[in-house]
Design a protein around this motif. Structure first.
Motif, PDB file in Angstrom:
ATOM      1  N   ARG A 101       0.837  -1.216   0.000  1.00 32.37           N
ATOM      2  CA  ARG A 101       0.000   0.000   0.000  1.00 32.37           C
ATOM      3  C   ARG A 101       0.863   1.253   0.000  1.00 32.37           C
ATOM      4  NH1 ARG A 101      -5.828  -0.814   1.944  1.00 32.37           N
ATOM      5  NH2 ARG A 101      -6.195  -2.810   0.941  1.00 32.37           N
ATOM      6  N   LEU A 102       1.939   1.255   0.773  1.00 34.16           N
ATOM      7  CA  LEU A 102       2.841   2.414   0.790  1.00 34.16           C
ATOM      8  C   LEU A 102       3.539   2.576  -0.560  1.00 34.16           C
ATOM      9  CD1 LEU A 102       4.401   2.147   4.360  1.00 34.16           C
ATOM     10  CD2 LEU A 102       2.782   3.869   3.521  1.00 34.16           C
ATOM     11  N   TYR A 103       3.943   1.475  -1.140  1.00 33.40           N
ATOM     12  CA  TYR A 103       4.576   1.504  -2.461  1.00 33.40           C
ATOM     13  C   TYR A 103       3.595   2.069  -3.500  1.00 33.40           C
ATOM     14  CZ  TYR A 103       5.825  -0.374  -7.023  1.00 33.40           C
ATOM     15  OH  TYR A 103       6.077  -0.521  -8.359  1.00 33.40           O
ATOM     16  N   HIS A 104       2.351   1.592  -3.477  1.00 37.68           N
ATOM     17  CA  HIS A 104       1.358   2.067  -4.442  1.00 37.68           C
ATOM     18  C   HIS A 104       1.061   3.554  -4.232  1.00 37.68           C
ATOM     19  CE1 HIS A 104      -0.110  -2.335  -4.833  1.00 37.68           C
ATOM     20  NE2 HIS A 104       0.840  -2.071  -5.702  1.00 37.68           N
ATOM     21  N   LEU A 105       1.027   3.986  -2.993  1.00 37.92           N
ATOM     22  CA  LEU A 105       0.798   5.408  -2.715  1.00 37.92           C
ATOM     23  C   LEU A 105       1.961   6.253  -3.237  1.00 37.92           C
ATOM     24  CD1 LEU A 105      -1.088   7.436  -1.373  1.00 37.92           C
ATOM     25  CD2 LEU A 105       0.214   7.106   0.742  1.00 37.92           C
ATOM     26  N   PHE A 106       3.189   5.787  -3.001  1.00 41.48           N
ATOM     27  CA  PHE A 106       4.365   6.500  -3.508  1.00 41.48           C
ATOM     28  C   PHE A 106       4.346   6.549  -5.035  1.00 41.48           C
ATOM     29  CE2 PHE A 106       8.685   6.252  -5.223  1.00 41.48           C
ATOM     30  CZ  PHE A 106       9.179   7.461  -4.779  1.00 41.48           C
ATOM     31  N   MET A 107       4.017   5.441  -5.662  1.00 35.71           N
ATOM     32  CA  MET A 107       3.993   5.395  -7.127  1.00 35.71           C
ATOM     33  C   MET A 107       2.856   6.237  -7.701  1.00 35.71           C
ATOM     34  SD  MET A 107       6.639   3.962  -8.113  1.00 35.71           S
ATOM     35  CE  MET A 107       6.248   3.943  -9.836  1.00 35.71           C
ATOM     36  N   THR A 108       1.754   6.379  -6.948  1.00 35.52           N
ATOM     37  CA  THR A 108       0.683   7.288  -7.378  1.00 35.52           C
ATOM     38  C   THR A 108       1.223   8.699  -7.489  1.00 35.52           C
ATOM     39  OG1 THR A 108      -1.025   5.930  -6.338  1.00 35.52           O
ATOM     40  CG2 THR A 108      -1.577   8.236  -6.761  1.00 35.52           C
ATOM     41  N   ALA A 109       1.916   9.124  -6.430  1.00 33.99           N
ATOM     42  CA  ALA A 109       2.475  10.482  -6.430  1.00 33.99           C
ATOM     43  C   ALA A 109       3.542  10.633  -7.521  1.00 33.99           C
ATOM     44  CB  ALA A 109       3.066  10.793  -5.060  1.00 33.99           C
ATOM     45  N   ALA A 110       4.392   9.631  -7.689  1.00 35.69           N
ATOM     46  CA  ALA A 110       5.466   9.712  -8.683  1.00 35.69           C
ATOM     47  C   ALA A 110       4.904   9.779 -10.106  1.00 35.69           C
ATOM     48  CB  ALA A 110       6.412   8.521  -8.536  1.00 35.69           C
ATOM     49  N   CYS A 111       3.940   8.931 -10.410  1.00 36.07           N
ATOM     50  CA  CYS A 111       3.349   8.942 -11.758  1.00 36.07           C
ATOM     51  C   CYS A 111       2.559  10.221 -12.009  1.00 36.07           C
ATOM     52  CB  CYS A 111       2.464   7.718 -11.962  1.00 36.07           C
ATOM     53  SG  CYS A 111       3.403   6.198 -12.199  1.00 36.07           S
ATOM     54  N   ALA A 112       1.863  10.719 -10.982  1.00 35.96           N
ATOM     55  CA  ALA A 112       1.127  11.977 -11.141  1.00 35.96           C
ATOM     56  C   ALA A 112       2.097  13.131 -11.394  1.00 35.96           C
ATOM     57  CB  ALA A 112       0.274  12.257  -9.909  1.00 35.96           C
ATOM     58  N   TYR A 113       3.211  13.142 -10.683  1.00 37.15           N
ATOM     59  CA  TYR A 113       4.222  14.191 -10.892  1.00 37.15           C
ATOM     60  C   TYR A 113       4.802  14.104 -12.305  1.00 37.15           C
ATOM     61  CZ  TYR A 113       8.496  16.860 -10.516  1.00 37.15           C
ATOM     62  OH  TYR A 113       9.512  17.755 -10.755  1.00 37.15           O
ATOM     63  N   MET A 114       5.137  12.875 -12.733  1.00 36.31           N
ATOM     64  CA  MET A 114       5.675  12.714 -14.089  1.00 36.31           C
ATOM     65  C   MET A 114       4.649  13.120 -15.143  1.00 36.31           C
ATOM     66  SD  MET A 114       8.067   9.291 -14.002  1.00 36.31           S
ATOM     67  CE  MET A 114       6.851   8.210 -13.305  1.00 36.31           C
ATOM     68  N   ALA A 115       3.376  12.785 -14.912  1.00 36.49           N
ATOM     69  CA  ALA A 115       2.324  13.162 -15.862  1.00 36.49           C
ATOM     70  C   ALA A 115       2.221  14.678 -15.977  1.00 36.49           C
ATOM     71  CB  ALA A 115       0.984  12.568 -15.429  1.00 36.49           C
ATOM     72  N   MET A 116       2.255  15.370 -14.837  1.00 43.28           N
ATOM     73  CA  MET A 116       2.184  16.841 -14.868  1.00 43.28           C
ATOM     74  C   MET A 116       3.397  17.438 -15.564  1.00 43.28           C
ATOM     75  SD  MET A 116       0.513  17.957 -11.218  1.00 43.28           S
ATOM     76  CE  MET A 116       1.814  17.230 -10.248  1.00 43.28           C
ATOM     77  N   THR A 117       4.575  16.867 -15.309  1.00 44.07           N
ATOM     78  CA  THR A 117       5.798  17.371 -15.923  1.00 44.07           C
ATOM     79  C   THR A 117       5.775  17.169 -17.440  1.00 44.07           C
ATOM     80  OG1 THR A 117       7.024  16.886 -13.900  1.00 44.07           O
ATOM     81  CG2 THR A 117       8.316  17.212 -15.906  1.00 44.07           C
ATOM     82  N   VAL A 118       5.384  15.974 -17.868  1.00 47.23           N
ATOM     83  CA  VAL A 118       5.320  15.691 -19.305  1.00 47.23           C
ATOM     84  C   VAL A 118       4.252  16.567 -19.964  1.00 47.23           C
ATOM     85  CG1 VAL A 118       4.728  13.921 -21.009  1.00 47.23           C
ATOM     86  CG2 VAL A 118       6.260  13.368 -19.132  1.00 47.23           C
TER      87      VAL A 118
END
Length: 179
Positions: free
Chosen positions: A97-114
């Motif tokens: 669950r912690l990994y999925h939460l971290f990856m949610t934030a990471a993918c959302a950040y990458m999506a905004m950056t791209v």
């Protein structure tokens, strides 16, 4: 409640998964056809396909990012489980669950950056070298795919292990594969 939300997510996401898989498969098919035409043209007629490698580069990026939400949902990422057998179940669930939460934030950040990069490329009318394809299109596609991947990770954070949810479904009509 969680089981109901999980079934709703699975049924609504199944169509999206099929669409993304179909588009990724289409990209792979087109890459094979372009490569074949390019090789035949190069070696038999001494005239390679203009922009063939450029199209393949764009379609390769598209196929990778289109399939990313499906790979995420199925948990088919490359992983090494060195200590997995020795961890208690509650610790594995918490870690996931912690990994999925971290990856949610990471993918959302990458999506905004791209997405910001795509907007900038669109503003500057950035195009590919040979075929003058606007580079913002591929960047927007990557941003949307990363956003869908972040959403998938968020659902996995909230609902837990999708395999456990799929095992809990008893009606075969509800066993549609989902993101």
């Amino acid at each position: 409640m969680i089981a109901h939300v999980s079934r709703l997510w699975c049924s609504s996401a199944a169509a999206l998964k099929r669409l993304l898989n179909l588009l990724a498969g289409l990209m792979l098919l087109l890459m094979m056809l372009i490569t074949t035409v390019d090789v035949v043209g190069r070696y038999l007629f001494n005239k390679p396909m203009v922009g063939g490698s450029e199209l393949i580069e764009i379609m390769l990026a598209a196929s990778i990012f289109l399939i990313l939400p499906t790979i995420t949902w199925r948990q088919e990422h490359v992983s090494v489980d060195l200590v997995e057998p020795w961890l208690p179940r509650w610790l594995r669930v918490t870690r996931d669950r912690l990994y999925h939460l971290f990856m949610t934030a990471a993918c959302a950040y990458m999506a905004m950056t791209v997405w910001k990069l795509a907007e900038r490329a669109d503003r500057y009318n950035s195009v590919s070298e040979y075929l003058a394809i606007p580079s913002a299109y591929a960047m927007y596609l990557i941003g949307i795919s990363l956003c869908l991947t972040a959403l998938t990770f968020l659902v996995m954070t909230l609902l837990g292990d999708p395999e456990a949810q799929n095992r809990a479904v008893t009606n075969p009509a509800q066993e549609a594969p989902a993101l």
